[in-house]
Enzyme design. Structure first.
Site, PDB file in Angstrom:
ATOM      1  N   LYS A  14     -24.386  42.443  26.754  1.00 26.97           N
ATOM      2  CA  LYS A  14     -25.538  43.303  27.082  1.00 26.97           C
ATOM      3  C   LYS A  14     -25.295  44.091  28.370  1.00 26.97           C
ATOM      4  O   LYS A  14     -25.507  45.298  28.435  1.00 26.97           O
ATOM      5  CB  LYS A  14     -26.825  42.461  27.230  1.00 26.97           C
ATOM      6  CG  LYS A  14     -27.198  41.670  25.982  1.00 26.97           C
ATOM      7  CD  LYS A  14     -28.496  40.915  26.137  1.00 26.97           C
ATOM      8  CE  LYS A  14     -28.482  39.779  27.140  1.00 26.97           C
ATOM      9  NZ  LYS A  14     -27.613  38.638  26.760  1.00 26.97           N
ATOM     10  N   ARG A 128     -15.807  33.861  32.549  1.00 33.20           N
ATOM     11  CA  ARG A 128     -16.526  34.539  33.626  1.00 33.20           C
ATOM     12  C   ARG A 128     -16.912  33.541  34.723  1.00 33.20           C
ATOM     13  O   ARG A 128     -16.859  33.852  35.912  1.00 33.20           O
ATOM     14  CB  ARG A 128     -17.768  35.257  33.097  1.00 33.20           C
ATOM     15  CG  ARG A 128     -18.419  36.089  34.199  1.00 33.20           C
ATOM     16  CD  ARG A 128     -19.626  36.866  33.724  1.00 33.20           C
ATOM     17  NE  ARG A 128     -20.646  35.962  33.236  1.00 33.20           N
ATOM     18  CZ  ARG A 128     -21.728  36.360  32.600  1.00 33.20           C
ATOM     19  NH1 ARG A 128     -21.917  37.637  32.338  1.00 33.20           N
ATOM     20  NH2 ARG A 128     -22.616  35.478  32.196  1.00 33.20           N
ATOM     21  N   ARG A 134     -20.442  32.361  38.687  1.00 33.46           N
ATOM     22  CA  ARG A 134     -21.868  32.408  38.297  1.00 33.46           C
ATOM     23  C   ARG A 134     -22.312  31.005  37.895  1.00 33.46           C
ATOM     24  O   ARG A 134     -21.687  30.373  37.040  1.00 33.46           O
ATOM     25  CB  ARG A 134     -22.055  33.423  37.156  1.00 33.46           C
ATOM     26  CG  ARG A 134     -23.523  33.711  36.905  1.00 33.46           C
ATOM     27  CD  ARG A 134     -23.730  34.884  35.971  1.00 33.46           C
ATOM     28  NE  ARG A 134     -24.737  34.549  34.988  1.00 33.46           N
ATOM     29  CZ  ARG A 134     -25.229  35.385  34.092  1.00 33.46           C
ATOM     30  NH1 ARG A 134     -24.793  36.634  34.053  1.00 33.46           N
ATOM     31  NH2 ARG A 134     -26.131  34.991  33.234  1.00 33.46           N
ATOM     32  N   ARG A 145     -28.382  27.247  27.312  1.00 32.60           N
ATOM     33  CA  ARG A 145     -28.805  28.656  27.151  1.00 32.60           C
ATOM     34  C   ARG A 145     -28.756  29.061  25.681  1.00 32.60           C
ATOM     35  O   ARG A 145     -29.617  29.817  25.211  1.00 32.60           O
ATOM     36  CB  ARG A 145     -27.901  29.587  27.991  1.00 32.60           C
ATOM     37  CG  ARG A 145     -28.170  29.477  29.488  1.00 32.60           C
ATOM     38  CD  ARG A 145     -26.978  29.935  30.324  1.00 32.60           C
ATOM     39  NE  ARG A 145     -26.713  31.362  30.228  1.00 32.60           N
ATOM     40  CZ  ARG A 145     -25.570  31.923  30.641  1.00 32.60           C
ATOM     41  NH1 ARG A 145     -24.599  31.165  31.171  1.00 32.60           N
ATOM     42  NH2 ARG A 145     -25.404  33.224  30.544  1.00 32.60           N
TER      43      ARG A 145
HETATM   44  P1  AP5 Z   1     -21.871  40.492  29.636  1.00 37.09           P
HETATM   45  O1  AP5 Z   1     -21.830  41.950  29.402  1.00 37.09           O
HETATM   46  O2  AP5 Z   1     -22.134  39.995  30.993  1.00 37.09           O
HETATM   47  O3  AP5 Z   1     -22.867  39.805  28.592  1.00 37.09           O
HETATM   48  P2  AP5 Z   1     -24.432  39.567  28.696  1.00 37.09           P
HETATM   49  O4  AP5 Z   1     -24.950  39.620  27.305  1.00 37.09           O
HETATM   50  O5  AP5 Z   1     -25.019  40.477  29.711  1.00 37.09           O
HETATM   51  O6  AP5 Z   1     -24.393  38.047  29.179  1.00 37.09           O
HETATM   52  P3  AP5 Z   1     -25.298  37.299  30.247  1.00 37.09           P
HETATM   53  O7  AP5 Z   1     -24.613  36.010  30.531  1.00 37.09           O
HETATM   54  O8  AP5 Z   1     -25.660  38.171  31.371  1.00 37.09           O
HETATM   55  O9  AP5 Z   1     -26.537  37.027  29.338  1.00 37.09           O
HETATM   56  P4  AP5 Z   1     -27.717  36.088  29.564  1.00 37.09           P
HETATM   57  O10 AP5 Z   1     -28.683  36.636  28.603  1.00 37.09           O
HETATM   58  O11 AP5 Z   1     -27.414  34.647  29.412  1.00 37.09           O
HETATM   59  O12 AP5 Z   1     -28.026  36.215  31.121  1.00 37.09           O
HETATM   60  P5  AP5 Z   1     -29.136  36.965  31.950  1.00 37.09           P
HETATM   61  O13 AP5 Z   1     -28.520  37.378  33.212  1.00 37.09           O
HETATM   62  O14 AP5 Z   1     -29.833  37.971  31.119  1.00 37.09           O
HETATM   63  O15 AP5 Z   1     -20.499  39.907  29.070  1.00 37.09           O
HETATM   64  C1  AP5 Z   1     -20.194  38.531  29.233  1.00 37.09           C
HETATM   65  C2  AP5 Z   1     -18.697  38.388  29.534  1.00 37.09           C
HETATM   66  O16 AP5 Z   1     -17.952  38.805  28.399  1.00 37.09           O
HETATM   67  C3  AP5 Z   1     -18.225  39.246  30.712  1.00 37.09           C
HETATM   68  O17 AP5 Z   1     -17.271  38.559  31.437  1.00 37.09           O
HETATM   69  C4  AP5 Z   1     -17.616  40.475  30.012  1.00 37.09           C
HETATM   70  O18 AP5 Z   1     -16.591  41.061  30.759  1.00 37.09           O
HETATM   71  C5  AP5 Z   1     -17.098  39.887  28.717  1.00 37.09           C
HETATM   72  N1  AP5 Z   1     -17.138  40.826  27.589  1.00 37.09           N
HETATM   73  C6  AP5 Z   1     -18.105  41.754  27.328  1.00 37.09           C
HETATM   74  N2  AP5 Z   1     -17.827  42.444  26.198  1.00 37.09           N
HETATM   75  C7  AP5 Z   1     -16.638  41.918  25.718  1.00 37.09           C
HETATM   76  C8  AP5 Z   1     -15.835  42.212  24.579  1.00 37.09           C
HETATM   77  N3  AP5 Z   1     -16.168  43.166  23.692  1.00 37.09           N
HETATM   78  N4  AP5 Z   1     -14.722  41.474  24.387  1.00 37.09           N
HETATM   79  C9  AP5 Z   1     -14.376  40.501  25.275  1.00 37.09           C
HETATM   80  N5  AP5 Z   1     -15.105  40.186  26.384  1.00 37.09           N
HETATM   81  C10 AP5 Z   1     -16.213  40.888  26.601  1.00 37.09           C
HETATM   82  O19 AP5 Z   1     -30.173  35.780  32.237  1.00 37.09           O
HETATM   83  C11 AP5 Z   1     -29.816  34.689  33.039  1.00 37.09           C
HETATM   84  C12 AP5 Z   1     -30.993  33.739  33.191  1.00 37.09           C
HETATM   85  O20 AP5 Z   1     -32.087  34.411  33.851  1.00 37.09           O
HETATM   86  C13 AP5 Z   1     -31.617  33.213  31.890  1.00 37.09           C
HETATM   87  O21 AP5 Z   1     -30.935  32.074  31.408  1.00 37.09           O
HETATM   88  C14 AP5 Z   1     -33.044  32.901  32.341  1.00 37.09           C
HETATM   89  O22 AP5 Z   1     -33.099  31.695  33.048  1.00 37.09           O
HETATM   90  C15 AP5 Z   1     -33.350  34.030  33.300  1.00 37.09           C
HETATM   91  N6  AP5 Z   1     -33.950  35.192  32.631  1.00 37.09           N
HETATM   92  C16 AP5 Z   1     -33.405  36.443  32.519  1.00 37.09           C
HETATM   93  N7  AP5 Z   1     -34.212  37.259  31.811  1.00 37.09           N
HETATM   94  C17 AP5 Z   1     -35.302  36.523  31.476  1.00 37.09           C
HETATM   95  C18 AP5 Z   1     -36.475  36.801  30.713  1.00 37.09           C
HETATM   96  N8  AP5 Z   1     -36.674  38.003  30.160  1.00 37.09           N
HETATM   97  N9  AP5 Z   1     -37.386  35.808  30.561  1.00 37.09           N
HETATM   98  C19 AP5 Z   1     -37.179  34.589  31.107  1.00 37.09           C
HETATM   99  N10 AP5 Z   1     -36.092  34.250  31.819  1.00 37.09           N
HETATM  100  C20 AP5 Z   1     -35.148  35.206  32.000  1.00 37.09           C
HETATM  101 MG    MG Z   2     -26.077  40.163  31.540  1.00 40.37          MG
END
Ligand code: AP5
Ligand code: MG
Length: 189
Positions: A14, A128, A134, A145
Site C-alpha cells: 500500500k 523489512r 519497525r 496483524r
Molecule cells: P509496503 O508498501 O510498506 O506495504 P504496506 O501494505 O504499506 O504494509 P504495512 O506494513 O505498512 O501495512 P499495515 O497495514 O500492516 O501497516 P500500517 O502502517 O497501515 O510494503 C511492505 C514491504 O514490501 C516493503 O519493505 C516494500 O519495500 C516491500 N514491497 C512492496 N511491494 C513489493 C513488491 N511488489 N515485491 C516485493 N517487495 C515489495 O498500520 C500499522 C498499525 O497501525 C496497525 O497494525 C494498527 O495497529 C494501526 N493502524 C493503522 N491504521 C489504522 C486504522 N485505520 N484503524 C486502526 N488502527 C490502525
Molecule cells: Mg504501509
C-alpha cells in the site's frame, strides 16, 4: 476529485504504490500507520496510546482513528484528491469515510485491493523488520496483524463490492508492473 482507497493485508504494498500514485496524480496521501508512528516518535499522548495497540498487532479504536482521519482531511486545502492508505480497516471506518466525503460533496472513486499471498507477506515484512527495525515487523506480531486483517478488515472487500467501487489488483510482481495495473484501473474510471 480522485479519492482512492488503497487496500490490502499488511505488507501488500500500500505504502509503496501510494508514493507512485501521489507522484503521478498529485493527490494528497494519508497513511494512518505513518500518522500513528509519527505520534509515537514525538512522544505524544496519542502516540503512547497507539503504541500499545500497534505493538500487539491490534487496531486503534474506531472512534479515535476516525477523529484523527477527519483532522488530516480538513488540513488539505485545494486538494485534487486523496489516497487513503491503511484506512478504512473496519466496516465502521468505511461508513464514516463515506459520510465524511459526502459532507464535502465527494465520494470514494475506487478501492484498489492489492492481493498478495500470505507467505509472500510474511517474507516481505520479516525482511523489512530486519532492515528498518519497525517494531511490529516480527513474526509473532505479523501473525497477529494477519488475524486482525482477516477478521476485521477483509470484510471490506464485500462492502466495497456492494458499493460498486471494488477493483482487484494482482499484488505480486515487480513494483513497476503492479503500478502499471493500478494506472490502467485509474484511467478507466
Ligand atoms: P509496503 O508498501 O510498506 O506495504 P504496506 O501494505 O504499506 O504494509 P504495512 O506494513 O505498512 O501495512 P499495515 O497495514 O500492516 O501497516 P500500517 O502502517 O497501515 O510494503 C511492505 C514491504 O514490501 C516493503 O519493505 C516494500 O519495500 C516491500 N514491497 C512492496 N511491494 C513489493 C513488491 N511488489 N515485491 C516485493 N517487495 C515489495 O498500520 C500499522 C498499525 O497501525 C496497525 O497494525 C494498527 O495497529 C494501526 N493502524 C493503522 N491504521 C489504522 C486504522 N485505520 N484503524 C486502526 N488502527 C490502525
Ligand atoms: Mg504501509
Amino acid at each position: 476529485m480522485l479519492n482512492i482507497v488503497i487496500f490490502g493485508a499488511p505488507g501488500s504494498g500500500k505504502g509503496t504504490q501510494s508514493e507512485r500514485i501521489v507522484e503521478k496524480y498529485g493527490i494528497n496521501h494519508i497513511s494512518t500507520g505513518d500518522v500513528l508512528r509519527a505520534e509515537i516518535k514525538n512522544g505524544t499522548e496519542l502516540g503512547k496510546t497507539a503504541k500499545g495497540y500497534i505493538d500487539q498487532g491490534q487496531l486503534i479504536p474506531d472512534s479515535l482513528m476516525i477523529d484523527i482521519l477527519a483532522g488530516v482531511l480538513d488540513s488539505f486545502k485545494d486538494s485534487k484528491g486523496v489516497i487513503f492508505d491503511g484506512f478504512p480497516r473496519t466496516i465502521a471506518q468505511a461508513g464514516a469515510l463515506k459520510q465524511m466525503l459526502a459532507e464535502r460533496g465527494q465520494e470514494v472513486s475506487v478501492m484498489l485491493d492489492l492481493d498478495v499471498p500470505e507467505d509472500e507477506l510474511m517474507t516481505r515484512l520479516i525482511k523489512r523488520g530486519q532492515e528498518t527495525g519497525r517494531t511490529d515487523d516480527n513474526e509473532e506480531t505479523i501473525k497477529k496483524r494477519l488475524v486482525v486483517y482477516h477478521s476485521q478488515t477483509a470484510p471490506l472487500i464485500d462492502w466495497y463490492k456492494s458499493e460498486g467501487k471494488y477493483q482487484h489488483i494482482q499484488g505480486v510482481g515487480t513494483m513497476e508492473g503492479i503500478f502499471a495495473d493500478i494506472v490502467a484501473a485509474i484511467e478507466k474510471l
